[in-house]
Design an enzyme around this catalytic site. Structure first.
Site, PDB file in Angstrom:
ATOM      1  CB  ALA A  12      -1.306   0.409   1.253  1.00 17.85           C
ATOM      2  NE  ARG A  23       1.684  11.375  -9.341  1.00 22.19           N
ATOM      3  CZ  ARG A  23       1.730   9.560  -8.959  1.00 22.19           C
ATOM      4  NH1 ARG A  23       0.703   9.041  -9.987  1.00 22.19           N
ATOM      5  NH2 ARG A  23       0.262  10.196  -7.702  1.00 22.19           N
ATOM      6  CB  SER A  40       0.187  -2.769  -6.379  1.00 21.50           C
ATOM      7  OG  SER A  40       0.299  -1.411  -6.147  1.00 21.50           O
ATOM      8  CB  CYS A  44      -9.585  -3.281   3.003  1.00 19.20           C
ATOM      9  SG  CYS A  44      -8.501  -1.946   4.602  1.00 19.20           S
ATOM     10  CG  ASP A 292      -1.006  -1.927   8.319  1.00 17.73           C
ATOM     11  OD1 ASP A 292      -1.533  -0.617   8.206  1.00 17.73           O
ATOM     12  OD2 ASP A 292      -1.107  -3.062   8.397  1.00 17.73           O
ATOM     13  CG  ASN A 314      -3.383   3.635  -0.354  1.00 20.71           C
ATOM     14  OD1 ASN A 314      -2.814   3.973  -1.221  1.00 20.71           O
ATOM     15  ND2 ASN A 314      -3.612   3.022  -0.051  1.00 20.71           N
ATOM     16  CE1 TYR A 437     -34.608  18.352   5.643  1.00 23.81           C
ATOM     17  CE2 TYR A 437     -35.187  20.572   5.148  1.00 23.81           C
ATOM     18  CZ  TYR A 437     -35.279  19.244   5.686  1.00 23.81           C
ATOM     19  OH  TYR A 437     -36.711  19.078   5.200  1.00 23.81           O
TER      20      TYR A 437
END
Length: 568
Positions: A12, A23, A40, A44, A292, A314, A437
């Site tokens: 992860a 990048r 990768s 979950c 983790d 992540n 609402y």
């Protein structure tokens, strides 16, 4: 100037950090290594692969445009080299080298780095249990093992299963085994409740009722002592009974993979997690860590916390990727927001439960609200049950949990509070929380707003009452105590109980209470009941105005009691 970045771990955090860095610095080189062949993937999603909701394991590895994130993908699409089946053996911090070994061939070599990222994750906690090495005894350690579990089930030889541990993975795996495959499943938990440490005892009782309604047996305060079988598991023995099983899932929590960091002399906490600063740097400024395997600040308690959550890994990966490129991005900590699906219910929370708050030294109270998630007149609606944990003297909100058949609606409310928890909101902030609402989405006075009002009234001593556990104890001992139950609903709602319990159950609707004060029964304690706790609260105020201070309002009313599992 180009850099050499080495990342240990490719599930992860590692891939996120690698791609973010490339990048920003496309001319630099990145190598990721991982012991497994499969990299990768969305861990979950494993329970949903087991259940069949996700049909192919490769879907958990796929991008949104259906490309499998394998080494070839990272090399060609991201410019990141990946070495699978490769184990990191030793970090030489002075020389900035890592000794690695091919798991299959045993070949060793050294990889140089300018910056190193530890994304070593966690592993299932193992308990020294006789028989744990038998065939068909599994943990949920990764996608490869998940594939083996599903292959075992699809052979049709599993009729009964035992899940040891009632945390997130344990309950999700129990549902996966039961819902599609029809396997008779028992969950065993050594703690006195399900989801220990995550939800309150009352919320856990409601979760257990959902499990029971879906034919899963939950055994709490029970310890597994042995697994037996002739080569393959046949029986699970606890300190109270023997249970037949064709398959066992060990889901007793996880522990950080920090041995490599510890051996390299990096700072590791007493809990075994790697210590990092807000930039996610370890005690060595050339080494970052996240996910983790690390410890970060709990933004509610202000103390170190451990949050093994995929979404957090992540987000931390992006922070690390930015900082590898010379940035100063930070990750201040977490409040521990979560959501899980339990059959047709969603269970979600953020911050501290009532019991957790007490363990951390807070003098806490809690408030319940049971309300429709949409306007009451809207034809399609679901009940949402919310429990707010509040510091008694200050009104500071410490946590929120909930349960609903509309998990999206529940998650939205939990998230609304979760994002403001670091700012130490009070009950007044919840009362006045601005929420969009429209009748198809919520009420004009949202359940969250009403929850804030309820908590304020409890804090100020206006709403004096009991939760479902206290009600259950009073109800069980009703014949031994001078206690009466006054139903504040219309007589049609109360009739069944009036007929069953004429000596203990009475009825005066809240709206006619002022005109019928003479009919209020005499007792040492009068327990006020309605559907959700609102009308009975109004009755309490009216009775108090006339000098009757011996009342207790049932928080959440009959709907909460039913969800809790109380059969009156």
């Amino acid at each position: 100037m180009s850099k050499k970045v080495l990342i240990i771990g490719a599930v992860a955090l590692g891939p996120k950090a690698a791609c973010r860095f490339k990048r920003l610095e496309p001319d630099s080189s990145v190598i990721m290594i991982d012991e497994s062949e499969i990299i990768s993937y969305g861990g979950c999603g494993i329970p949903y692969y087991i259940s069949g909701d996700v049909s192919d394991a490769r879907e958990l590895q796929s991008t949104t445009f259906h490309m499998v994130r394998d080494p070839k993908f990272f090399q060609e699409a991201k410019g990141v080299e990946v070495l699978t089946r490769t184990r990191a053996l030793q970090i030489d911090r002075a020389a900035r080298k890592v000794l690695v070994q091919n798991v299959d061939t045993g070949e060793k070599k050294t990889l140089d780095y300018d910056k190193l990222v530890l994304a070593t994750g966690s592993r299932p906690r193992k308990i020294p249990l006789p028989g744990s090495q038998l065939e068909n005894v599994f943990t949920v350690s990764g996608l490869e093992e998940a594939v083996r579990i599903k292959e075992t089930i699809t052979k049709g030889a599993v009729g009964k299963a035992v899940v040891v541990g009632a945390g997130f993975i344990g309950l999700e795996m129990a549902e996966a085994l039961t819902d599609l495959w029809g396997i008779e499943t028992t969950v065993i938990e050594i703690a006195p409740q399900l989801l220990p440490g995550f939800v309150s005892q009352d919320m856990a009782a409601m979760v257990e009722q959902v499990m029971h309604d879906n034919d899963i047996t939950c055994l709490t305060e029970e310890k597994v002592v042995e697994i037996t079988g002739n080569g393959r598991v046949e029986t699970v023995t606890t300190d109270k009974r023997k249970i037949q099983a064709d398959l066992v899932i060990m889901a007793v929590g996880v522990q950080p993979n920090s041995e490599l960091a510890l051996e390299a002399g990096l700072q590791v906490s007493d809990t075994g997690a790697i210590v990092v600063d807000k930039y996610l740097r370890t005690s060595d400024p050339h080494i970052y860590a996240g996910g983790d395997c690390v410890e970060i600040e709990n933004l509610v308690t202000g103390k170190p916390g451990y949050f093994p959550l995929g979404s957090m890994a992540n987000r931390q990966g992006r922070v690390i990727g930015t900082n590898l490129a010379g940035g100063t991005d930070t990750f201040p900590g977490a409040v521990g927001s979560f959501v899980i699906k339990i059959f047709d219910h969603g269970v979600s929370g953020t911050g501290l439960s009532f019991e957790s708050a007490s363990k951390h030294g807070f003098d806490a109270i809690r408030a319940f609200v049971v309300q429709f998630d949409k306007s009451h007149f809207y034809p399609e609606k679901d009940l949402i049950i919310l429990e707010l944990c509040v510091e008694k003297n200050t009104g500071r909100v410490l946590g929120l949990q909930g349960l609903s058949t509309n998990g999206d609606s529940l998650k939205g409310r939990i998230d609304a509070v979760g994002v403001i928890l670091p700012q130490k909101p009070t009950t007044k902030d919840i009362s006045n929380l601005e929420l969009a609402y429209s009748p198809p989405f919520n009420s004009a006075m949202d359940a969250l707003n009403n929850l804030g009002h309820t908590a304020e009234n409890i804090m100020l001593g206006r709403n004096v009452g009991i939760g479902p556990a206290e009600f259950a104890r009073l109800w069980e001992n009703r014949d031994k105590k001078d206690v009466l139950f006054l139903d504040c609903r219309d007589v049609e709602n109360a009739l069944e109980f009036l007929e069953k319990y004429p000596e203990k159950w009475r009825n005066i609707a809240n709206e006619s209470l002022e005109a019928n004060l003479a009919k209020v029964p005499e007792a040492e304690t009068i327990v006020l009941v309605c559907n959700t706790g609102g009308r009975s609260y109004e009755s309490q105020l009216k009775l108090r105005k006339h000098g009757k201070d011996n009342t207790l309002n049932v928080y959440g009313g009959m709907k909460l009691l039913k969800k809790w599992g109380i059969d009156i």
